[in-house]
Design an enzyme around this catalytic site. Sequence first.
Site, PDB file in Angstrom:
ATOM      1  CB  SER A   1       8.906   3.825  22.378  1.00 44.29           C
ATOM      2  OG  SER A   1       8.441   5.128  22.652  1.00 44.29           O
TER       3      SER A   1
ATOM      4  CG  ASN B   1      -0.167   8.865  30.316  1.00 46.61           C
ATOM      5  OD1 ASN B   1       0.943   8.639  29.832  1.00 46.61           O
ATOM      6  ND2 ASN B   1      -0.383   8.885  31.628  1.00 46.61           N
TER       7      ASN B   1
ATOM      8  CB  THR C   1     -15.717 -34.671   5.719  1.00 46.70           C
ATOM      9  OG1 THR C   1     -16.009 -36.026   5.401  1.00 46.70           O
ATOM     10  CG2 THR C   1     -16.812 -33.786   5.148  1.00 46.70           C
ATOM     11  CG  HIS C   2     -13.148 -36.986   8.655  1.00 38.81           C
ATOM     12  ND1 HIS C   2     -13.081 -36.876  10.019  1.00 38.81           N
ATOM     13  CD2 HIS C   2     -14.466 -36.958   8.332  1.00 38.81           C
ATOM     14  CE1 HIS C   2     -14.316 -36.816  10.514  1.00 38.81           C
ATOM     15  NE2 HIS C   2     -15.169 -36.856   9.507  1.00 38.81           N
TER      16      HIS C   2
ATOM     17  CB  SER D   1      14.312 -27.288  -5.038  1.00 38.96           C
ATOM     18  OG  SER D   1      15.466 -27.926  -4.527  1.00 38.96           O
TER      19      SER D   1
ATOM     20  CE  LYS E   1       9.991 -30.214  -4.191  1.00 38.95           C
ATOM     21  NZ  LYS E   1      10.229 -30.197  -2.745  1.00 38.95           N
TER      22      LYS E   1
ATOM     23  CG  ASN F   1       9.351 -26.209  -3.378  1.00 39.31           C
ATOM     24  OD1 ASN F   1       8.947 -27.340  -3.653  1.00 39.31           O
ATOM     25  ND2 ASN F   1      10.619 -25.929  -3.161  1.00 39.31           N
TER      26      ASN F   1
ATOM     27  CD  GLU G   1       5.717 -24.742   1.422  1.00 43.20           C
ATOM     28  OE1 GLU G   1       5.874 -25.945   1.553  1.00 43.20           O
ATOM     29  OE2 GLU G   1       6.530 -24.029   0.820  1.00 43.20           O
TER      30      GLU G   1
ATOM     31  CE1 TYR H   1       0.970   4.644  28.650  1.00 39.75           C
ATOM     32  CE2 TYR H   1       2.484   5.179  30.435  1.00 39.75           C
ATOM     33  CZ  TYR H   1       2.266   4.784  29.130  1.00 39.75           C
ATOM     34  OH  TYR H   1       3.332   4.519  28.311  1.00 39.75           O
TER      35      TYR H   1
ATOM     36  CD  GLN I   1       7.702   2.927  25.316  1.00 42.12           C
ATOM     37  OE1 GLN I   1       7.451   4.088  25.592  1.00 42.12           O
ATOM     38  NE2 GLN I   1       8.888   2.402  25.509  1.00 42.12           N
TER      39      GLN I   1
ATOM     40  CE  LYS J   1       2.804   3.531  21.151  1.00 44.85           C
ATOM     41  NZ  LYS J   1       2.789   2.840  22.479  1.00 44.85           N
TER      42      LYS J   1
HETATM   43  N1  ARG Z   1       6.024   6.185  24.574  1.00 45.28           N
HETATM   44  C1  ARG Z   1       4.956   6.086  25.502  1.00 45.28           C
HETATM   45  C2  ARG Z   1       4.022   4.912  25.122  1.00 45.28           C
HETATM   46  O1  ARG Z   1       4.137   4.428  24.073  1.00 45.28           O
HETATM   47  C3  ARG Z   1       4.170   7.338  25.498  1.00 45.28           C
HETATM   48  C4  ARG Z   1       3.445   7.571  26.789  1.00 45.28           C
HETATM   49  C5  ARG Z   1       4.407   7.851  27.879  1.00 45.28           C
HETATM   50  N2  ARG Z   1       3.693   8.173  29.074  1.00 45.28           N
HETATM   51  C6  ARG Z   1       4.310   8.260  30.260  1.00 45.28           C
HETATM   52  N3  ARG Z   1       3.579   8.525  31.289  1.00 45.28           N
HETATM   53  N4  ARG Z   1       5.586   8.002  30.384  1.00 45.28           N
HETATM   54  O2  ARG Z   1       3.204   4.461  25.883  1.00 45.28           O
END
Ligand code: ARG
Length: 464
Positions: free
Chosen positions: A23, A110, A155-156, A277, A283, A285, A290, A317, A322, A325
């Site tokens: 990760s 964890n 409205t509408h 454009s 134009k 825009n 948007e 966990y 993971q 993120k």
């Molecule tokens: N990269 C992991 C995550 O984002 C970190 C935790 C990993 N924990 C484990 N027991 N493998 O969750």
Amino acid sequence: MGKLWGGRFSGELDAHMKRFNDSITFDVRLWQADIRGSIAYAQALARAGVITRAECRRLVKGLRQVYAEFAEDRFAIQPTDEDIHTAVERRLKELVGEVAGKLHTGRSRNDQVATDTRLFCLDAIRDMRRALWDVQAALLAQARDHVHTLMPGYTHLQRAQPITFGHWCLSYFWQLARDDERLQDCARRTSVLPLGSGALAGTPFAISRRALARALGFKQVSQNSLDAVSDRDFIAELLFVAALIGVHLSRLAEDLIVYSTAEFGFVQFDDAYATGSSLMPQKKNPDAMELTRGKSARLIGNLTRLLVVLKGLPMAYNKDLQEDKEPLFDTVDTVLLTLSVVAGAVRTLQVNAARMRAALDPAMLATDVAEHLVRCGVPFREAHHLSGKAVALAEARGVRIDQLSLADWLSISPHFDERVMEVFRFERSVSSRDAEGGTSPRALQAQLRSAERWLRRARRSVGS
Ligand code: ARG
């Protein structure tokens, strides 16, 4: 150096599995939080007597060096770095030697990743609140300039009753004010320290979690180690608030897109927030708006993504977590950029008061006709009916309602007299809606003061 968890393994990870598992490509963003957390953790270990003061000093010094390498953009990620936690520890060991191996005592990735992510979210919430206030300030400034600028309220998407543009501006101010309050509330539940929960069962070392929380700026300490390492509610909440901000901005964008068409001509975007454009030279825009509308899809999608990850996870966990993120980072980046663009587009918006006024139609005062009859003692239901008759009569004659003659009005009802002509003044209609929260300039002045007070208070609350 081998993997953090290499002891029981003899074989290598399959190459695809490694790419699947790593990760670091995205969680490198947590470097600051991760190192802050580790410095505080080293100090907690020393206070608990698990490591010596001298060891702690070496760890902290090494961690500060790693921090500097990241800050100066010279940290070299190695192929063996699985995630930000292993990367920092690997580098620390290179810098301070074997003592680095003591840092992780009683800690698991964890509780570490949960702590890092919470620190990240708290910073993100602070940034999001500032960005929200900038949009609110822009709306407030426009509202101040347009207390008396009349326009059709819809409205509408049908012309309904006259309002002021200032009133329209503040309607969005209050939506964002609620979002800001949601963020504050979300921060309260995010400011809970998971560190010291170990992998799932807690730590056997006598570290003071309270002191650790204070050192890292957390308001509370988690109450249950299983919950602490598996809880991502705080991210879900943040993604929800961001999605709702996206929805609010998308609605604002839609209004402004419509108002900027040639058919409406109520507003014009500054060149800094519009594009041309490649084919049609005439134009201009409203791309900023948007994209604002479009980006809300990502914000909603990211919330959905996380909720689906969380659904059905067994305690505690699981590596699925993971996946929290990328939606988080994407949402924070998206919402911050969107807010700053919207702030600029609103701040520089040119308002065409004459076009707004020209779009008012006396038929929008039909409600005022009914209200006039009510003041003459006619029950509202009947008054509504009689006013409807006048609208129909004008339509049948092919004239505007304010062009009906007194004889016409009398043919509808003996309750009418020449005073009905007075009704057909848009200013009168707007200023009559004078109760708190209404569109009258007087009520709007009070609303402006309360919006200003709200913004001052919010800004003061974080001392920016
Ligand atoms: N990269 C992991 C995550 O984002 C970190 C935790 C990993 N924990 C484990 N027991 N493998 O969750």
